[in-house]
Design a protein around this motif. Structure first.
Motif, PDB file in Angstrom:
ATOM      1  N   LEU A 197      10.269  55.150  74.680  1.00 32.10           N
ATOM      2  CA  LEU A 197      11.038  53.962  74.333  1.00 32.10           C
ATOM      3  C   LEU A 197      11.927  54.225  73.119  1.00 32.10           C
ATOM      4  O   LEU A 197      13.064  53.719  73.043  1.00 32.10           O
ATOM      5  CB  LEU A 197      10.111  52.783  74.061  1.00 32.10           C
ATOM      6  N   ALA A 215      10.312  50.759  68.715  1.00 32.07           N
ATOM      7  CA  ALA A 215       9.440  51.443  69.671  1.00 32.07           C
ATOM      8  C   ALA A 215       7.982  51.050  69.466  1.00 32.07           C
ATOM      9  O   ALA A 215       7.226  50.880  70.437  1.00 32.07           O
ATOM     10  CB  ALA A 215       9.606  52.955  69.540  1.00 32.07           C
ATOM     11  N   ALA A 218       7.688  47.546  70.986  1.00 29.98           N
ATOM     12  CA  ALA A 218       7.955  47.485  72.426  1.00 29.98           C
ATOM     13  C   ALA A 218       6.866  48.140  73.256  1.00 29.98           C
ATOM     14  O   ALA A 218       6.678  47.792  74.429  1.00 29.98           O
ATOM     15  CB  ALA A 218       9.295  48.130  72.736  1.00 29.98           C
ATOM     16  N   ALA A 219       6.129  49.070  72.682  1.00 32.14           N
ATOM     17  CA  ALA A 219       5.075  49.777  73.430  1.00 32.14           C
ATOM     18  C   ALA A 219       3.763  49.007  73.466  1.00 32.14           C
ATOM     19  O   ALA A 219       2.808  49.471  74.071  1.00 32.14           O
ATOM     20  CB  ALA A 219       4.847  51.159  72.816  1.00 32.14           C
ATOM     21  N   ALA A 243       9.247  54.226  82.498  1.00 32.99           N
ATOM     22  CA  ALA A 243      10.142  54.516  81.377  1.00 32.99           C
ATOM     23  C   ALA A 243      10.636  55.952  81.432  1.00 32.99           C
ATOM     24  O   ALA A 243      11.819  56.228  81.183  1.00 32.99           O
ATOM     25  CB  ALA A 243       9.410  54.244  80.060  1.00 32.99           C
ATOM     26  N   TYR A 402      16.811  51.237  82.599  1.00 29.37           N
ATOM     27  CA  TYR A 402      15.390  50.939  82.381  1.00 29.37           C
ATOM     28  C   TYR A 402      15.146  49.435  82.400  1.00 29.37           C
ATOM     29  O   TYR A 402      14.256  48.943  83.106  1.00 29.37           O
ATOM     30  CB  TYR A 402      14.937  51.540  81.060  1.00 29.37           C
ATOM     31  N   PRO A 431       7.136  46.356  78.943  1.00 33.97           N
ATOM     32  CA  PRO A 431       7.861  47.089  77.892  1.00 33.97           C
ATOM     33  C   PRO A 431       9.369  47.124  78.123  1.00 33.97           C
ATOM     34  O   PRO A 431      10.139  47.198  77.165  1.00 33.97           O
ATOM     35  CB  PRO A 431       7.263  48.502  77.981  1.00 33.97           C
ATOM     36  N   ALA A 432       9.786  47.059  79.400  1.00 37.08           N
ATOM     37  CA  ALA A 432      11.216  47.096  79.705  1.00 37.08           C
ATOM     38  C   ALA A 432      11.915  45.798  79.323  1.00 37.08           C
ATOM     39  O   ALA A 432      13.142  45.761  79.226  1.00 37.08           O
ATOM     40  CB  ALA A 432      11.422  47.375  81.196  1.00 37.08           C
ATOM     41  N   LEU A 435      11.429  45.871  74.981  1.00 35.55           N
ATOM     42  CA  LEU A 435      12.269  46.853  74.284  1.00 35.55           C
ATOM     43  C   LEU A 435      13.671  46.308  74.010  1.00 35.55           C
ATOM     44  O   LEU A 435      14.147  46.394  72.869  1.00 35.55           O
ATOM     45  CB  LEU A 435      12.343  48.158  75.075  1.00 35.55           C
TER      46      LEU A 435
END
Length: 792
Positions: A197, A215, A218-219, A243, A402, A431-432, A435
């Motif tokens: 990410l 990151a 977002a993770a 990802a 993504y 996460p997509a 992020l």
């Protein structure tokens, strides 16, 4: 030591292995894979290569040496393996994410796993990992058992196993049981996701440290984090590979012209199919097709040959998936498109959970602060749209692919799949969505809208962390000591089956006891196991040995039984060969399976003992005489336990609930009760039900023992310790500390885990069996017995 091996040695070994394989893929592909993508690419390569090796029993055991060889080759062939293009902020983000996912287990002080009782899928994942690393998908040679049934129902039928292959390789290298490595494995994949990410966000966020923060957040979207607390190893693996797929797919026409460059994308795609089966194909289409169109622009036909090459590589690398089931669709996945299939959900999830903010503790429930949660979700969506526009203008195509491709794939799955699969798709896609939200806020930080960007990043980050703190406080950790005892027992009874276990512990039958050919009465099994009343054991949540027909019970050489003050002793031929804190192991000599001619169980649910009628004893004596001089009567002594119900105790009013037979320890407090014992001796104190914090037991002011973070199924007791007592009245005291900062310290009111009843009984693990000749039958008439039987 086990905590160190699980959370330091295992992640380090698997990281080195994946990095080496990623470096090898960088050399073979000719594409200098960016450093943040190398570990994830290497993990994908391990999935693909070991997928081929586990196609056959003959080659399955090569998975570890081949993976190790590939990693060594990767480090040997790449002189600049130190990867200077990895930013410190990105590495710190990965370490931080690993720490977040590790916290619910590591801060408990025990190497264990999450999701206990809530979902038993982790037991199945352990069974798969045990089997495939040595025998691939083959179930041949396994005697009938619960373990064999789990394997035979799934693996030969094409169940996707890619997720479990790197775990199996790492487990073999560190020599730990897979049960203690599942949670570190998920945390490591989340850390690798953070690296990917961070690379995807590079074109949009120039500041390395802001990129690291983005990151890091977002993770760890709330739904994905919650799934790892359920044992959702496939969901986090899918999130990582989706990802990686978006990060590795070429977005320039020139890069499509080389099959070697396409190899990295093909490996990522094939690994995704290995993990998800058909579900992975949806994301392949929604990411790869737009990437091809983007690279070709108006002359898309010029890339058709390259597209065909990529499709061919994907087909070749996906041979293990196709070979297993003949199609990407596993026959075991049929119910997953059924709209009524909820699995362990309470209902369909809210689609907005894909945003990554859901402060509810248990993701199946609505947030307690609904309005605030709605505002944070709306803010995240708005900023994500800003980020998408900015990424489009900056030609950050990998990030666009993504976010948009993953969202489109998730939507396609939600439209056709069951609510159970929808939830998994939302978790893997989250996460997509998160992020772009945090990347957009970080992007705005560097523009004229800096103030808004700062507020948005802080607010979204606070929403994510708030959600995950609640998840941490509501986690269900598996009781390490109890399962470690099962692990030890499993080694001791290896080859001494068949084995019967009667409690609701699926991890015994599916994993820890597998070498003893176990059958679990409450789980998948091959035998009917009829009960005395004509029922079946899965209809009885708290099965007693007296309830099983003797012939059916004696078919099992070994019994692994949860220790309890209120359950009957097994029939006479069984001898107690091991007694731990949680389980007793009973075993009968070979050849004694037909030695019980009649078994008379006494007592009822209130206690496993009663006075038999003289007429029944006379009939049993007659049966013994008719079967020759070797036949005799046997009688088991009762346990004589005193059960103390919650209604007989003094306790805080806040512990009471609708279930009058149990307490709900919502906060720290004290419980007291009086009880009496008839004889002097050593007695054992038993605690029924679950404890989420820590509880200490005292009798007459003297400490007996304690237990901490011990979740239990219906009807199960935990041994608190022994104490010598004189006849007469005594005072029981229990002191409970809710440990508000510890993992799992809170439980939503809708899903409580009750405590109680309590019991005091004789300390002997086996009260003993007394034998009588048929002429002595009348001596049994006036006494209470656990059971009486005729044996030879």
């Amino acid at each position: 030591m086990s905590l160190l091996v699980a959370w330091v040695v295992f992640p380090a070994v698997l990281t080195l292995l994946a990095t080496g394989c990623g470096l090898l893929l960088r050399t073979v592909s000719g594409w200098k894979i960016p450093a943040p993508l190398v570990p994830a690419a290497g993990l994908a390569l391990i999935v693909v290569v070991t997928g081929f090796l586990t196609m056959s029993d003959a080659t399955a055991e090569l998975s570890v040496p081949v993976s190790l060889g590939l990693a060594v080759a990767g480090f040997g062939l790449v002189p600049e393996w130190r990867m200077p293009d990895l930013r410190a902020s990105e590495a710190l983000a990965a370490v931080g994410v690993f720490a977040v996912f590790a916290a619910p287990v590591v801060l408990s002080g025990e190497a264990t796993f999450a999701g206990y009782i809530k979902l038993d899928d982790t037991a199945t994942w352990m069974a798969f990992t045990d089997r495939v690393m040595e025998h691939g998908r083959s179930a041949s040679g396994l005697p009938p058992s619960t373990y064999e049934a789990v394997i035979a129902v799934n693996l030969p039928e094409g169940y996707p196993i890619g997720t479990f292959l790197p775990l199996g390789v790492g487990r073999t290298l560190v020599g730990q049981d897979v049960a203690w490595l599942v949670q570190p494995y998920m945390a490591l994949m989340a850390a690798m996701l953070a690296l990917v990410l961070a690379w995807l966000a590079r074109p949009l966020i120039s500041s390395p440290w802001l990129r690291g923060v983005a990151a890091f957040l977002a993770a760890q979207p709330a739904l994905l984090f919650a799934y790892t607390l359920w044992g959702g190893v496939k969901e986090v693996a899918a999130a990582l590979l989706i990802a990686l797929l978006a990060a590795s797919v070429p977005t320039r026409a020139a890069d499509w012209s080389s099959w070697r460059r396409l190899l990295v994308t093909a490996v990522a795609g094939a690994a995704l199919l290995g993990v998800l089966g058909a579900g992975g194909a949806v994301w392949l289409l929604t990411i790869l097709v737009p990437a091809g169109l983007l690279a070709a622009r108006a002359r898309f036909w010029e890339l058709l040959p390259s597209g065909a090459i990529l499709a061919g590589l994907l087909l070749i690398l996906s041979i293990p998936v196709l070979y297993a089931s003949g199609t990407l669709f596993s026959p075991t996945q049929g119910p997953l498109v059924n709209e009524s299939e909820l699995g362990n959900l309470l209902g369909p999830l809210n689609g907005f959970q894909v945003v990554g903010i859901w402060p509810a503790g248990d993701f199946r429930l609505d947030p307690g602060e609904g309005l605030l949660a709605d505002l944070l979700i709306a803010l995240a969506i708005a900023v994500a749209l800003i980020a998408a526009y900015a990424a489009f203008r900056a030609r950050a195509w990998a990030l666009v692919l993504y976010a948009v491709g993953t969202a489109a794939g998730c939507l396609a799955i939600v439209l056709v799949a069951s609510p159970w699969v929808d939830a998994k798709a939302l978790a893997s896609a989250s996460p997509a969505v998160l992020l772009p939200a945090v990347a957009g806020a970080a992007y705005l930080w560097g523009t004229e809208a800096r103030a808004f960007g700062v507020v948005a990043l802080v607010a979204i980050g606070a929403g994510v962390i708030w959600s995950n703190v609640l998840g941490y406080r509501n986690v269900n950790l598996a009781p390490r000591d109890q399962l470690a005892e099962l692990e030890r027992i499993g080694e001791e009874i290896a080859g001494e089956g068949p084995t019967l276990t009667t409690d609701s512990e699926v991890y015994g039958g599916r994993h820890f006891l597998r070498k003893g050919d176990p059958e679990t009465t409450t789980d998948l099994r091959r035998s009917t196991i009829p009960l005395v009343d004509g029922g079946l054991p899965d209809e009885v949540p708290d099965l007693d040995m007296d309830q099983v027909q003797p012939d059916a019970l004696l078919a099992y050489r070994t019994l692994v039984l949860r220790r309890s003050p209120s359950r009957s002793r097994p029939p006479g031929p069984y001898r107690l060969i091991d007694s731990g804190r949680f389980y007793d192991v009973w075993q009968r000599p070979v050849g004694t399976e037909g030695s019980v001619l009649r078994h008379l169980g006494l007592g009822d649910g209130a206690g496993p003992a009663a006075v038999p009628s003289c007429q029944e004893l006379a009939d049993m004596a007659r049966l013994a005489r008719d079967n020759g001089p070797a036949a005799r009567l046997a009688a088991a002594a009762p346990r004589n336990a005193t059960v103390i119900g919650p209604e007989d105790t003094q306790h805080p009013p806040s512990w009471e609930g609708e279930n009058l037979g149990a307490l709900f320890l919502r906060d720290s407090g004290q419980l007291s009760a009086e009880f009496s014992v008839p004889y002097p001796g050593t007695y054992r104190l038993w605690l029924g039900g679950s404890v989420r914090g820590a509880i200490e037991g005292f009798v007459d002011g003297e400490e007996v023992g304690s237990v901490e973070e011990q979740l239990a199924n219906t009807g199960e007791y935990t041994d608190l310790g022994e104490i010598a007592l004189t006849p007469g009245e005594h005072q029981l005291e229990l002191s409970y500390d809710d440990k508000p900062l510890s993992p799992g310290s809170d439980t939503p009111a809708e899903l409580p885990y009750p405590t109680g009843p309590f019991a005091v009984g004789i300390a002997s693990d086996d009260p003993g069996v007394t034998y009588f000749t048929p002429d002595q039958a009348r001596r049994l008439c006036a006494r209470r017995w656990d059971w009486v039987e005729v044996s030879e």
